[in-house]
Design an enzyme around this catalytic site. Structure first.
Site, PDB file in Angstrom:
ATOM      1  N   ARG A   1      33.051  16.788  66.320  1.00 58.00           N
ATOM      2  CA  ARG A   1      33.912  17.730  65.609  1.00 58.00           C
ATOM      3  C   ARG A   1      33.180  18.223  64.381  1.00 58.00           C
ATOM      4  NH1 ARG A   1      36.727  18.589  69.109  1.00 58.00           N
ATOM      5  NH2 ARG A   1      38.978  18.416  69.356  1.00 58.00           N
TER       6      ARG A   1
ATOM      7  N   HIS B   1      31.011  25.506  70.584  1.00 57.34           N
ATOM      8  CA  HIS B   1      32.022  24.521  71.017  1.00 57.34           C
ATOM      9  C   HIS B   1      32.312  24.643  72.527  1.00 57.34           C
ATOM     10  CE1 HIS B   1      35.545  21.952  69.328  1.00 57.34           C
ATOM     11  NE2 HIS B   1      35.224  21.566  70.562  1.00 57.34           N
ATOM     12  N   ILE B   2      31.251  24.420  73.317  1.00 58.14           N
ATOM     13  CA  ILE B   2      31.389  24.613  74.773  1.00 58.14           C
ATOM     14  C   ILE B   2      31.149  23.332  75.574  1.00 58.14           C
ATOM     15  CG2 ILE B   2      30.818  27.096  74.751  1.00 58.14           C
ATOM     16  CD1 ILE B   2      27.943  26.232  75.694  1.00 58.14           C
TER      17      ILE B   2
ATOM     18  N   ARG C   1      33.528   1.715  65.685  1.00 57.62           N
ATOM     19  CA  ARG C   1      34.459   0.909  64.890  1.00 57.62           C
ATOM     20  C   ARG C   1      34.565  -0.501  65.467  1.00 57.62           C
ATOM     21  NH1 ARG C   1      39.698   4.478  64.720  1.00 57.62           N
ATOM     22  NH2 ARG C   1      38.766   4.803  66.752  1.00 57.62           N
TER      23      ARG C   1
ATOM     24  N   GLU D   1      34.547  26.042  61.767  1.00 56.52           N
ATOM     25  CA  GLU D   1      34.296  26.936  62.910  1.00 56.52           C
ATOM     26  C   GLU D   1      35.534  27.790  63.201  1.00 56.52           C
ATOM     27  OE1 GLU D   1      33.466  23.660  65.726  1.00 56.52           O
ATOM     28  OE2 GLU D   1      35.218  24.329  66.856  1.00 56.52           O
TER      29      GLU D   1
ATOM     30  N   ILE E   1      33.202   9.250  76.228  1.00 54.02           N
ATOM     31  CA  ILE E   1      32.101  10.224  76.295  1.00 54.02           C
ATOM     32  C   ILE E   1      30.797   9.575  75.822  1.00 54.02           C
ATOM     33  CG2 ILE E   1      31.263  12.461  75.441  1.00 54.02           C
ATOM     34  CD1 ILE E   1      34.285  13.265  75.187  1.00 54.02           C
TER      35      ILE E   1
ATOM     36  N   ILE F   1      28.328  16.702  69.057  1.00 51.75           N
ATOM     37  CA  ILE F   1      29.269  17.319  70.007  1.00 51.75           C
ATOM     38  C   ILE F   1      30.684  16.822  69.709  1.00 51.75           C
ATOM     39  CG2 ILE F   1      27.623  17.701  71.891  1.00 51.75           C
ATOM     40  CD1 ILE F   1      28.938  15.153  73.229  1.00 51.75           C
TER      41      ILE F   1
ATOM     42  N   GLY G   1      33.201   5.810  72.589  1.00 51.41           N
ATOM     43  CA  GLY G   1      34.360   5.927  73.486  1.00 51.41           C
ATOM     44  C   GLY G   1      33.872   6.323  74.868  1.00 51.41           C
TER      45      GLY G   1
HETATM   46  C1  8YV Z   1      38.019  21.656  73.693  1.00 60.89           C
HETATM   47  C2  8YV Z   1      37.231  19.508  72.635  1.00 60.89           C
HETATM   48  O1  8YV Z   1      37.500  22.646  74.483  1.00 60.89           O
HETATM   49  O2  8YV Z   1      38.651  18.295  74.049  1.00 60.89           O
HETATM   50  C3  8YV Z   1      38.198  18.428  72.922  1.00 60.89           C
HETATM   51  O3  8YV Z   1      38.532  17.669  71.985  1.00 60.89           O
HETATM   52  O4  8YV Z   1      36.620  19.518  71.619  1.00 60.89           O
HETATM   53  C4  8YV Z   1      36.973  20.589  73.628  1.00 60.89           C
HETATM   54  O5  8YV Z   1      36.856  20.026  74.886  1.00 60.89           O
HETATM   55  C5  8YV Z   1      38.394  22.199  72.378  1.00 60.89           C
HETATM   56  O6  8YV Z   1      39.053  21.262  71.611  1.00 60.89           O
HETATM   57  C6  8YV Z   1      39.266  23.423  72.504  1.00 60.89           C
HETATM   58  O7  8YV Z   1      39.625  23.827  71.247  1.00 60.89           O
END
Ligand code: 8YV
Length: 328
Positions: A245, A292-293, A184, A274, A163, A243, A161
């Site tokens: 999920r 998760h930053i 996909r 998490e 990113i 990065i 996608g």
């Molecule tokens: C968020 C993310 O900070 O946008 C998303 O899907 O994973 C991160 O950018 C996160 O979801 C906050 O919970």
């Protein structure tokens, strides 16, 4: 907003957020904020949602049929995240509730971080820092913290996608990497050319990539995209970066593969369950762990919060949402 004497619609902020975003929302709404950042149970979330027309969520708050049935006044849930696996979209659509997310504004920042984690992983940045801080560095050695190269290597991206494409461009144009991807659906010829990326099967990607990067959205179909079988197909010298999920990787299988040196190293920004982290990941040395930053820069988090706020303002003042996820 002009004071018309009509009460403002009530909204809930489910987590703490930038005070200036709350101040903006207060011009339109009667805002219940949570600046003390309490983490609510589902029952507490439902209780706080009573009488609210909108809710500002941040990605961790589950909105499902149970929540919707208990909150009949709700019209919009605005997620301050591009990912929306906390939303049960069919249930929201059936309940007439608008769902929105916060795409695009975080693309480049998150791609930057994907690259940062990749480099830290391949070049053993945190592992060597811990060694130095612990006072173990007494002399130079030819093989001390030798890692793998980024430049000229093959980058395999799973999930192409916005990113994923940002990461491909950084790899191909900035570091002369050969980029292969699996998704996909295949990208247009034009996008493939921009990213200098070649479409391959997942098996081929796992076999040939020196660095595997996961940027695929979470769904039941993408659960454990990488498990023991996939890790066994990767090169022993390869690195893996997640990065996307938690749940895309089988964390227990990854910890075992790292311990057994089935792959060289991993970089993880997201985890199954998490903020808990699989205990075995905390003890293997060849993994870089971050909480998760990936989207965490001040301008980007502010842009994400403002986009979620814009969606609340639009929908509750009778305008179309900016970034809708459903058509209720
Ligand atoms: C968020 C993310 O900070 O946008 C998303 O899907 O994973 C991160 O950018 C996160 O979801 C906050 O919970």
């Amino acid at each position: 907003m002009q004071n018309t004497g009509v009460p403002k619609p009530a909204i809930l902020m489910s987590r703490a957020v930038f005070p200036e975003v709350i101040a903006r929302l207060q011009q339109y709404f009667d805002v219940t904020a949570n600046q003390q950042d309490e983490i609510w149970t589902k029952a507490q979330f439902i209780s706080h949602l009573q009488g609210k027309r909108g809710v500002f969520t941040t990605g961790g708050e589950r909105v499902d049929a149970g929540v919707l049935a208990a909150c009949p006044d709700l019209k919009i849930c605005a997620n301050m995240a591009v990912g929306y696996n906390n939303f049960d979209l069919p249930a929201m659509t059936a309940a007439g509730v608008q769902a929105t997310n916060a795409p695009d504004v975080l693309t480049e920042t998150t791609a930057d971080f994907g690259f940062a984690l990749l480099m830290a992983t391949a070049r053993r940045v945190t592992e060597s820092e811990h060694y130095l801080r612990a006072g173990h560095w007494t002399q130079w050695r030819y093989d001390m913290f030798t890692g793998s190269d980024i430049h000229g290597s093959t980058l395999g991206i799973i999930g192409m996608g916005r990113i994923g494409q940002g990461i491909a461009k950084r790899g191909a144009h900035g570091f002369g990497m050969k980029v292969v991807y699996h998704n996909r659906s295949r990208l247009s010829t034009e996008l493939e050319a921009q990213c200098k990326a070649t479409y391959v099967s997942k098996q081929e990607l796992l076999k040939t990539a020196d660095h595997v990067m996961l940027v695929v959205p979470y769904s039941p179909e993408s659960h454990h995209t990488i498990g023991a079988a996939e890790l066994a197909r990767m090169k022993p010298s390869a690195t893996l970066v997640n990065i996307a999920r938690g749940g895309i990787v089988d964390d227990a299988a990854l910890a075992q593969a790292l311990r057994d040196k089935k792959i060289a190293a991993a970089g993880l920004d997201v985890f199954e369950g998490e903020p808990s982290v699989h205990p075995d990941l905390l003890t293997v040395p060849n993994v870089v762990l971050t909480p998760h930053i990936a989207s965490a820069t001040v301008p980007t988090r502010l842009a994400m919060a403002n986009l979620a706020a814009d969606n609340l303002i639009a929908v509750l003042t009778g305008k179309p949402p900016l970034t809708p996820l459903n058509t209720p």
